[in-house]
Design a protein around this motif. Structure first.
Motif, PDB file in Angstrom:
ATOM      1  N   ASP A  90     -15.879  43.518  20.495  1.00 52.38           N
ATOM      2  CA  ASP A  90     -16.551  44.001  19.293  1.00 52.38           C
ATOM      3  C   ASP A  90     -17.256  45.318  19.601  1.00 52.38           C
ATOM      4  OD1 ASP A  90     -17.895  44.397  16.951  1.00 52.38           O
ATOM      5  OD2 ASP A  90     -19.287  42.711  17.185  1.00 52.38           O
ATOM      6  N   VAL A  91     -16.761  46.408  19.028  1.00 46.58           N
ATOM      7  CA  VAL A  91     -17.348  47.731  19.288  1.00 46.58           C
ATOM      8  C   VAL A  91     -18.061  48.270  18.046  1.00 46.58           C
ATOM      9  CG1 VAL A  91     -15.790  48.364  21.162  1.00 46.58           C
ATOM     10  CG2 VAL A  91     -15.122  48.837  18.800  1.00 46.58           C
ATOM     11  N   LEU A  96     -18.266  56.136  18.469  1.00 45.89           N
ATOM     12  CA  LEU A  96     -17.390  56.648  19.528  1.00 45.89           C
ATOM     13  C   LEU A  96     -16.455  55.559  20.037  1.00 45.89           C
ATOM     14  CD1 LEU A  96     -16.345  58.653  21.616  1.00 45.89           C
ATOM     15  CD2 LEU A  96     -18.324  58.105  23.054  1.00 45.89           C
ATOM     16  N   LEU A  97     -17.003  54.387  20.353  1.00 42.59           N
ATOM     17  CA  LEU A  97     -16.165  53.305  20.874  1.00 42.59           C
ATOM     18  C   LEU A  97     -15.180  52.804  19.825  1.00 42.59           C
ATOM     19  CD1 LEU A  97     -18.735  51.276  23.021  1.00 42.59           C
ATOM     20  CD2 LEU A  97     -17.081  52.995  23.781  1.00 42.59           C
ATOM     21  N   GLU A  98     -15.596  52.781  18.565  1.00 46.00           N
ATOM     22  CA  GLU A  98     -14.680  52.395  17.489  1.00 46.00           C
ATOM     23  C   GLU A  98     -13.502  53.369  17.423  1.00 46.00           C
ATOM     24  OE1 GLU A  98     -16.758  52.133  13.788  1.00 46.00           O
ATOM     25  OE2 GLU A  98     -17.917  50.368  14.375  1.00 46.00           O
ATOM     26  N   ALA A  99     -13.815  54.666  17.539  1.00 44.59           N
ATOM     27  CA  ALA A  99     -12.773  55.699  17.478  1.00 44.59           C
ATOM     28  C   ALA A  99     -11.840  55.602  18.684  1.00 44.59           C
ATOM     29  CB  ALA A  99     -13.414  57.075  17.417  1.00 44.59           C
ATOM     30  N   LEU A 100     -12.396  55.363  19.862  1.00 40.48           N
ATOM     31  CA  LEU A 100     -11.568  55.252  21.076  1.00 40.48           C
ATOM     32  C   LEU A 100     -10.679  54.012  21.017  1.00 40.48           C
ATOM     33  CD1 LEU A 100     -14.070  56.301  23.920  1.00 40.48           C
ATOM     34  CD2 LEU A 100     -12.349  57.710  22.760  1.00 40.48           C
ATOM     35  N   ALA A 101     -11.239  52.896  20.530  1.00 40.55           N
ATOM     36  CA  ALA A 101     -10.456  51.660  20.410  1.00 40.55           C
ATOM     37  C   ALA A 101      -9.306  51.848  19.420  1.00 40.55           C
ATOM     38  CB  ALA A 101     -11.363  50.516  19.960  1.00 40.55           C
ATOM     39  N   GLU A 102      -9.602  52.539  18.322  1.00 36.53           N
ATOM     40  CA  GLU A 102      -8.599  52.787  17.287  1.00 36.53           C
ATOM     41  C   GLU A 102      -7.436  53.626  17.824  1.00 36.53           C
ATOM     42  OE1 GLU A 102      -8.684  55.617  13.418  1.00 36.53           O
ATOM     43  OE2 GLU A 102     -10.391  54.260  13.589  1.00 36.53           O
ATOM     44  N   LEU A 140      -6.933  56.592  35.008  1.00 33.98           N
ATOM     45  CA  LEU A 140      -7.703  56.668  36.248  1.00 33.98           C
ATOM     46  C   LEU A 140      -8.659  55.501  36.455  1.00 33.98           C
ATOM     47  CD1 LEU A 140      -8.670  60.455  36.479  1.00 33.98           C
ATOM     48  CD2 LEU A 140      -6.906  59.249  37.773  1.00 33.98           C
ATOM     49  N   GLU A 141      -9.136  54.915  35.359  1.00 32.78           N
ATOM     50  CA  GLU A 141     -10.163  53.871  35.515  1.00 32.78           C
ATOM     51  C   GLU A 141     -10.061  52.815  34.435  1.00 32.78           C
ATOM     52  OE1 GLU A 141     -14.214  55.184  34.704  1.00 32.78           O
ATOM     53  OE2 GLU A 141     -13.429  56.936  33.651  1.00 32.78           O
ATOM     54  N   SER A 142     -10.722  51.693  34.686  1.00 32.15           N
ATOM     55  CA  SER A 142     -10.771  50.613  33.705  1.00 32.15           C
ATOM     56  C   SER A 142     -11.757  50.983  32.599  1.00 32.15           C
ATOM     57  CB  SER A 142     -11.214  49.315  34.398  1.00 32.15           C
ATOM     58  OG  SER A 142     -11.552  48.348  33.438  1.00 32.15           O
ATOM     59  N   PHE A 143     -11.339  50.790  31.350  1.00 28.05           N
ATOM     60  CA  PHE A 143     -12.207  51.143  30.226  1.00 28.05           C
ATOM     61  C   PHE A 143     -12.935  49.938  29.629  1.00 28.05           C
ATOM     62  CE2 PHE A 143     -11.486  55.513  30.205  1.00 28.05           C
ATOM     63  CZ  PHE A 143     -12.193  56.108  29.167  1.00 28.05           C
ATOM     64  N   GLU A 144     -12.675  48.735  30.149  1.00 32.87           N
ATOM     65  CA  GLU A 144     -13.383  47.561  29.636  1.00 32.87           C
ATOM     66  C   GLU A 144     -14.906  47.726  29.697  1.00 32.87           C
ATOM     67  OE1 GLU A 144     -10.607  47.316  31.322  1.00 32.87           O
ATOM     68  OE2 GLU A 144      -9.371  45.684  30.539  1.00 32.87           O
ATOM     69  N   PRO A 145     -15.458  48.232  30.837  1.00 28.04           N
ATOM     70  CA  PRO A 145     -16.927  48.372  30.892  1.00 28.04           C
ATOM     71  C   PRO A 145     -17.488  49.319  29.823  1.00 28.04           C
ATOM     72  CG  PRO A 145     -15.993  48.506  33.098  1.00 28.04           C
ATOM     73  CD  PRO A 145     -14.843  48.555  32.133  1.00 28.04           C
ATOM     74  N   PHE A 147     -16.033  49.790  26.719  1.00 25.68           N
ATOM     75  CA  PHE A 147     -15.941  49.078  25.445  1.00 25.68           C
ATOM     76  C   PHE A 147     -16.956  47.925  25.371  1.00 25.68           C
ATOM     77  CE2 PHE A 147     -11.542  50.931  25.395  1.00 25.68           C
ATOM     78  CZ  PHE A 147     -11.726  51.692  24.250  1.00 25.68           C
ATOM     79  N   GLU A 148     -17.256  47.339  26.525  1.00 21.43           N
ATOM     80  CA  GLU A 148     -18.258  46.264  26.555  1.00 21.43           C
ATOM     81  C   GLU A 148     -19.686  46.815  26.603  1.00 21.43           C
ATOM     82  OE1 GLU A 148     -16.938  44.114  29.955  1.00 21.43           O
ATOM     83  OE2 GLU A 148     -15.389  43.007  28.838  1.00 21.43           O
TER      84      GLU A 148
END
Length: 235
Positions: A90-91, A96-102, A140-145, A147-148
């Motif tokens: 849930d972002v 910003l996170l909503e736009a990146l997730a989209e 290059l890196e994990s984006f979970e952190p 988005f969380e």
């Protein structure tokens, strides 16, 4: 068809065993062991074709088939679609996170490139700004952190462009997707390496062909602007 079926059976046989010795052991019968009373000797007889059940592969053939199977397995893994880092998170509340997730799926697929301009305060209290190649960072890196919301997305000296307003440190770097052009008249430009189109990040200028500029409201940073570019390979 019979040869193909035979090869498929042998491939299946190879897949069941970690080592050639394990494979030979599977071919050794209780009768072989009764007469030889020696596992190594029984294996050798099977390998030479004197004993055992069914057609026996030579070590070289076994290793070749084993290698082919492993290459096929790795190829399948590479082809498997990767789970989205934003999936199930849930972002809401972060534009910003909503736009990146989209955009994440299209960016990962190479259909879209997005440059993220961020102006913010770093952990030392210094104002920094920079342009981030979203696709490059995703690789290059994990984006979970992010988005969380455990980490905040900030520009780095290794990004497309970076500037520390206090130390006046300035860096620029090409990425697999963009070339940086520092033009004295037009200012900072980014050329897409796939379709050779230029993105102009000057807010007073048009961003360029197949590009659009989106300024996002933000409470996490001082300023956030996205530059979306629909990539079309030059014919």
């Amino acid at each position: 068809p019979l040869r193909a079926a035979s090869d498929a059976t042998l491939m299946g046989d190879v897949a069941d065993f970690e080592t050639y010795e394990d494979y030979l052991d599977s071919q050794v019968t209780e009768t072989d062991l009764f007469y030889t009373e020696d596992v190594e000797l029984a294996r050798q007889l099977v390998e030479l074709g004197y004993r055992g059940s069914g057609d026996t592969l030579k070590r070289e053939d076994f290793e070749t088939r084993k290698r082919v199977l492993e290459e096929a397995r790795q190829s399948k893994l590479r082809a498997a679609p990767k789970a989205l880092a934003s999936a199930g998170i849930d972002v809401s509340g972060s534009p910003l996170l909503e736009a990146l997730a989209e955009r994440e799926e299209m960016v990962r697929q190479g259909k879209l490139t997005t440059i993220v301009f961020v102006r913010a305060i770093n952990h030392k209290g210094q104002e920094i700004s920079g342009y981030i190649d979203y696709a490059h960072r995703l690789k290059l890196e994990s984006f979970e952190p992010y988005f969380e919301q455990q980490k905040k997305l900030l520009p780095r000296p290794s990004d497309l462009s970076f500037y520390n307003w206090e130390t006046q440190r300035s860096t620029s770097n090409a990425t697999p997707n963009f070339q940086v052009i520092a033009d004295n008249e037009a200012g900072l430009l980014f050329k897409n390496k796939r379709d050779r189109k230029v993105i102009n990040v000057d807010p007073k200028a048009r961003p360029g062909d197949n590009s659009r500029r989106i300024e996002l409201p933000t409470h996490e940073h001082l300023q956030v602007v996205l530059y979306d570019h629909v990539t079309r390979r030059k014919s």
